[in-house]
Design a protein around this motif. Structure first.
Motif, mmCIF file in Angstrom:
data_model
loop_
_atom_site.group_PDB
_atom_site.id
_atom_site.type_symbol
_atom_site.label_atom_id
_atom_site.label_comp_id
_atom_site.label_asym_id
_atom_site.label_seq_id
_atom_site.Cartn_x
_atom_site.Cartn_y
_atom_site.Cartn_z
ATOM 1 N N SER A 436 -8.071 15.624 -7.358
ATOM 2 C CA SER A 436 -7.264 15.968 -8.526
ATOM 3 C C SER A 436 -7.074 17.483 -8.618
ATOM 4 O O SER A 436 -7.992 18.241 -8.351
ATOM 5 N N PRO A 437 -5.869 17.928 -9.018
ATOM 6 C CA PRO A 437 -5.631 19.377 -9.093
ATOM 7 C C PRO A 437 -6.312 20.049 -10.286
ATOM 8 O O PRO A 437 -6.385 21.273 -10.320
ATOM 9 N N GLY A 438 -6.809 19.294 -11.259
ATOM 10 C CA GLY A 438 -7.448 19.935 -12.406
ATOM 11 C C GLY A 438 -7.600 18.981 -13.563
ATOM 12 O O GLY A 438 -7.123 17.844 -13.514
ATOM 13 N N PRO A 439 -8.269 19.447 -14.630
ATOM 14 C CA PRO A 439 -8.639 18.554 -15.737
ATOM 15 C C PRO A 439 -7.471 18.008 -16.556
ATOM 16 O O PRO A 439 -7.640 17.044 -17.297
ATOM 17 N N ARG A 440 -6.285 18.586 -16.414
ATOM 18 C CA ARG A 440 -5.140 18.064 -17.177
ATOM 19 C C ARG A 440 -4.435 16.939 -16.426
ATOM 20 O O ARG A 440 -3.496 16.333 -16.939
ATOM 21 N N ALA A 441 -4.850 16.697 -15.190
ATOM 22 C CA ALA A 441 -4.161 15.693 -14.360
ATOM 23 C C ALA A 441 -4.980 14.419 -14.287
ATOM 24 O O ALA A 441 -6.214 14.459 -14.257
ATOM 25 N N ALA A 442 -4.299 13.296 -14.230
ATOM 26 C CA ALA A 442 -4.966 12.002 -14.133
ATOM 27 C C ALA A 442 -5.435 11.741 -12.703
ATOM 28 O O ALA A 442 -4.920 12.336 -11.752
ATOM 29 N N HIS A 443 -6.426 10.850 -12.578
ATOM 30 C CA HIS A 443 -6.768 10.290 -11.266
ATOM 31 C C HIS A 443 -5.999 8.988 -11.035
ATOM 32 O O HIS A 443 -5.699 8.631 -9.914
ATOM 33 N N PHE A 444 -5.762 8.281 -12.123
ATOM 34 C CA PHE A 444 -5.055 7.007 -11.963
ATOM 35 C C PHE A 444 -4.278 6.693 -13.225
ATOM 36 O O PHE A 444 -4.471 7.317 -14.281
ATOM 37 N N GLY A 445 -3.372 5.738 -13.101
ATOM 38 C CA GLY A 445 -2.601 5.315 -14.256
ATOM 39 C C GLY A 445 -2.430 3.812 -14.210
ATOM 40 O O GLY A 445 -2.715 3.183 -13.181
ATOM 41 N N TYR A 446 -2.008 3.211 -15.330
ATOM 42 C CA TYR A 446 -1.635 1.804 -15.271
ATOM 43 C C TYR A 446 -0.648 1.471 -16.364
ATOM 44 O O TYR A 446 -0.523 2.187 -17.361
ATOM 45 N N THR A 447 0.050 0.412 -16.116
ATOM 46 C CA THR A 447 1.150 0.077 -17.002
ATOM 47 C C THR A 447 1.229 -1.444 -17.157
ATOM 48 O O THR A 447 1.155 -2.176 -16.167
ATOM 49 N N PRO A 448 1.319 -1.926 -18.402
ATOM 50 C CA PRO A 448 1.463 -3.367 -18.612
ATOM 51 C C PRO A 448 2.922 -3.772 -18.473
ATOM 52 O O PRO A 448 3.812 -3.047 -18.897
ATOM 53 N N ILE A 449 3.163 -4.898 -17.858
ATOM 54 C CA ILE A 449 4.533 -5.352 -17.613
ATOM 55 C C ILE A 449 4.696 -6.749 -18.197
ATOM 56 O O ILE A 449 3.895 -7.646 -17.921
ATOM 57 N N ASN A 450 5.715 -6.904 -19.008
ATOM 58 C CA ASN A 450 5.921 -8.121 -19.792
ATOM 59 C C ASN A 450 6.607 -9.206 -18.966
ATOM 60 O O ASN A 450 7.674 -9.709 -19.308
#
Ligand SMILES: Cc1cc2nc3c(=O)[nH]c(=O)nc-3n(C[C@H](O)[C@H](O)[C@H](O)COP(=O)(O)OP(=O)(O)OC[C@H]3O[C@@H](n4cnc5c(N)ncnc54)[C@H](O)[C@@H]3O)c2cc1C
Ligand SMILES: *[C@@H]1O[C@H](CO)[C@@H](O)[C@H](O)[C@H]1NC(C)=O
Ligand SMILES: *[C@@H]1O[C@H](CO)[C@@H](O)[C@H](O)[C@H]1NC(C)=O
Ligand SMILES: *[C@@H]1O[C@H](CO)[C@@H](O)[C@H](O)[C@H]1NC(C)=O
Ligand SMILES: *[C@@H]1O[C@H](CO)[C@@H](O)[C@H](O)[C@H]1NC(C)=O
Ligand SMILES: *[C@@H]1O[C@H](CO)[C@@H](O)[C@H](O)[C@H]1NC(C)=O
Ligand SMILES: *[C@@H]1O[C@H](CO)[C@@H](O)[C@H](O)[C@H]1NC(C)=O
Ligand SMILES: *[C@@H]1O[C@H](CO)[C@@H](O)[C@H](O)[C@H]1NC(C)=O
Ligand SMILES: *[C@@H]1O[C@H](CO)[C@@H](O)[C@H](O)[C@H]1NC(C)=O
Ligand SMILES: *[C@@H]1O[C@H](CO)[C@@H](O)[C@H](O)[C@H]1NC(C)=O
Length: 626
Positions: A436-450
């Motif tokens: 990760s480039p730094g503390p403001r950046a995420a390591h992962f994300g997720y999204t719910p799909i209907n």
């Protein structure tokens, strides 16, 4: 009558009445082009627009694919990624060495014409890293802000507290629908930029579940609401911003090559024109000539054209290294093995391919069809019911609204960091090295799909899908030429899952998905559902690392967010392809401007970063002119 004037007459005819979009090389005017841009994709359209603002220069944009305007399949937001993939008329039909399809747009607007339309700017730390790696502070978050305003300016700071307040008041009792938020934001925010960006255009049943989770005091700590993930710190859960304008996809082509720009007398766009090489002048140091043909429309005769100022390659993360390698710009040893004469020994061409890693999980819902009202249904209501789908297409044609006006994926997205308060996680981060480039950046994300996210649902049920994404991977791959047919399909090794960090991070993302779905509203929603796609085995094994690895290995795929194959690096660095001003190292007259110059993928979806690179490149090119 000489050949030149014959060309002139044809071109005059072609120009009467409308835009300078040419189908055939024979109608191109025989004029001197100052800049020739190769690839009319996301970056190429921006350059064509910005460089042609200067009426003293003539611009030629070459695009291998066809026109974007009027292609309804691409314009309907719900189709988004459903228009991409092998076999689509607007796709390059690339396949990776592991046999999966690697979509790239083959049409004006490039991948912005076929992508998922998620609009995300990355984090402040992503841009700090680009600046640090290249030694050019022009790439910092603060310095790129003016470009963001030119691209789009949906969210500005003053109104954020106001909307936030409204959300806090309405969040519990009145499930706050995103369409209300869209209307609010359209009232308050200016949109000077060219690409239209909208909040969700059609409510989903899952919206209120999301609102309950992020507004419930007992879960909000773990799942904090994020009003604008585009503020430089994309951490938390918020409404998706999509490149949709008035209910239709806003692509690089519809935005940057709108008629008012195409009508500029100095801008010329030739479609169905695929470049095969760039060619050097006698000393091999200056490159201002491009060779192309229109084989896809039956004319394989190769034409060469020389620009008086520059050739700019914007053929994308695969097209760009393929073009450079075929031109003799790449690793000397690898090129001589292919009998391609070397023009410049730049070993990094085609290397360091980097991408996100995606994982799909799905649940078959135990609800009967048909549903009513529309808001309480999943996508299956119309993806499985062709008559209903036809009715919604009619509705979209009529008024640009209805379920097909949403991005076809999700109304919410969440970005998170790995939980380093867990000693096991911290230990893994220490031993792998944190990408990760730094503390403001995420390591992962997720999204719910209907609904079911990819392709046809496995059964005739309603679905809930979750897509988890590792947004900083450590695996690296390559794009190489096929030694049998160097001009044919390239060999794309994305390096997927080759670094064990990526599996580790995906296991954490996977567990976080289940934590999210364990919150009150989702637990009830999924009560009677059946985990699909082999998920039950992971649950039965109590989420053991082995069970998760098996699932991830069979069901994860590339994020289709590839970057890095013609990377920028500091001037004088021992690696990289272009300097921070995007000029190819050691050469004159040749720049690369597209996703391939990004040395790392952004910690969010990367399209906006490509727009930013192109906007800044246009400034750099204009300022180098004098
Ligand atoms: C299915 C899919 C979904 C995605 N979803 C998202 C998302 O939701 N959000 C997000 O931020 N990013 C998303 N992305 C990624 C994003 O779209 C890309 O990173 C970005 O558009 C790349 O821009 P580019 O200019 O580098 O390349 P492209 O936009 O791909 O443009 C390259 C252009 O060059 C042309 N070309 C190639 N070779 C030649 C040649 N030899 N001669 C002439 N023309 C040539 C191509 O036809 C194309 O038009 C997605 C991508 C895909 C494919
Ligand atoms: C990809 O395949 C489709 C379907 O065969 C075709 O129409 C399209 O032209 C192909 N793309 C390329 C770049 O050849
Ligand atoms: C085919 O391409 C050649 C050179 O690129 C051009 O001179 C010729 O006019 C083209 N033919 C047609 C039928 O357009
Ligand atoms: C330019 O490159 C070609 C191909 O590698 C080579 O044959 C030629 O000698 C080079 N010319 C100069 C001046 O270096
Ligand atoms: C790949 O990128 C890294 C920086 O992230 C650099 O150190 C390395 O030299 C690059 N490799 C190649 C072959 O370009
Ligand atoms: C779903 O329904 C369609 C039409 O009603 C049918 O043709 C198809 O076989 C069904 N698929 C499954 C997996 O049951
Ligand atoms: C290279 O191209 C040849 C001829 O099209 C093909 O048979 C072969 O499978 C390709 N090699 C790879 C590794 O894709
Ligand atoms: C809030 O979350 C807690 C814990 O998940 C749950 O018990 C409670 O019912 C939720 N409250 C509401 C109003 O949904
Ligand atoms: C689905 O719901 C019905 C009615 O609530 C119930 O009888 C049935 O057992 C459920 N099926 C499954 C697979 O959970
Ligand atoms: C999973 O956990 C349950 C309860 O803790 C236990 O009974 C079961 O044996 C475990 N299953 C496996 C495969 O470890």
């Amino acid at each position: 009558m000489g050949r030149l004037s014959a060309f002139g007459i044809v071109s005059l005819l072609a120009q009467i009445g409308s835009a300078r979009l040419y189908e055939s090389v024979s109608s191109l005017p025989a004029i001197n082009f100052d800049y020739i841009i190769v690839g009319g994709g996301t970056a190429g359209c921006v350059l064509a627009n910005r460089l042609s603002e200067d009426s003293d220069v003539n611009i030629l944009l070459l695009e291998a694919g066809g026109a974007y305007d009027g292609v309804e399949q691409l314009e309907i937001p719900f189709n988004s990624i459903r228009s991409a993939g092998s076999g689509s008329a607007w796709d390059w039909n690339f396949t990776t060495t592991t046999g999966s399809s690697y979509s790239r747009g083959y049409v004006l607007g490039g991948s912005s014409s076929v992508n998922g339309m998620f609009y995300a700017r990355g984090s402040e730390d992503d841009w700090a890293r680009y600046a640090a790696v290249t030694g050019d502070d022009g790439w910092t978050w603060n310095k790129i802000q003016p470009y963001l305003k030119r691209i789009s300016s949906l969210l500005q700071i003053i109104t954020i507290p106001l909307v936030n307040l409204i959300l806090l008041f309405t969040g519990k009792s009145v499930p706050f629908t995103s369409s209300v938020l869209t209307r609010l934001i359209q009232l308050w925010y200016s949109t000077d930029g060219l690409v239209g960006v909208s909040l969700p255009g059609f409510p989903q049943f899952t919206d209120s579940l999301f609102v309950e989770t992020v507004m419930n005091r007992s879960t909000a700590d773990q799942f904090p609401f994020k009003l604008d993930y585009n503020d430089g710190t994309p951490l938390g859960y918020g409404w998706v911003q999509s490149t949709i304008k008035d209910g239709a996809r806003s692509s690089a082509a519809s935005a940057y090559l709108a008629d008012e720009f195409l009508n500029r007398e100095n801008l010329h766009v030739l479609i169905h024109a695929q470049a095969s090489r760039v060619l050097p002048s006698g000393d091999n140091k200056t490159i201002k000539t491009v060779e192309f043909s229109q084989a896809s429309i039956g004319n394989s005769t190769r034409t060469t054209l020389t620009a008086s100022r520059e050739i700019i390659v914007s053929a994308g993360v695969i097209g760009t290294p393929v073009l450079l390698l075929n031109s003799g710009i790449g690793d000397l040893t690898e090129l001589s093995a292919l009998n391609i004469p070397s023009i410049a020994n730049i070993p990094s061409v085609g290397k360091n391919f980097s991408d996100h890693l995606n994982l799909l999980a799905a649940w078959a819902l135990n609800v009967s069809q048909p549903f009513s009202p529309a808001e309480s249904t999943t996508f299956e209501r119309f993806t499985l019911d062709l008559a209903q789908m036809a009715a919604f297409v009619d509705q979209w044609r009529e008024s640009r609204d209805g379920p097909l006006a949403m991005n076809g994926l999700s109304n919410q997205i969440g970005f998170r960091r790995l939980d380093s308060s867990d000693p096991n996680v911290q230990h893994s981060l220490d031993s792998f090295g944190d990408p990760s480039p730094g503390p403001r950046a995420a390591h992962f994300g997720y999204t719910p799909i209907n609904g079911f996210a990819f392709g046809r649902p496995p059964t005739n049920n309603s679905y809930l899908s979750m897509v988890a994404t590792v947004v900083q991977t450590k695996s690296r791959g390559s794009v190489k030429l096929n030694s049998t047919v160097p001009s044919g399909k390239p060999i794309i090794d994305t390096g997927i899952r080759s670094n064990p960090y990526d599996l580790f991070a995906m296991r954490e993302a996977f567990k976080a998905v289940f934590d999210f779905l364990a919150t009150a509203p989702w637990v009830n929603y999924l009560e009677d559902s059946q985990p699909a796609l082999g998920l039950q085995a992971v649950i039965d094994a109590n989420f053991s690392a082995d069970a998760m690895n098996t699932y991830i290995t069979s069901l994860s795929s590339e994020g289709l967010h590839g970057v890095g194959t013609a990377s920028m690096s500091a001037a004088g660095a021992g690696w990289g392809v272009v300097d921070p001003d995007l000029v190819v190292k050691g050469l004159q007259g040749l720049r690369v401007v597209d996703a391939s110059v990004l040395p790392f993928v952004t910690s969010t979806n990367p399209m906006v970063a490509v727009y930013i690179v192109a906007e800044r490149a246009a400034d750099l090119i204009k300022s180098s002119k004098d």
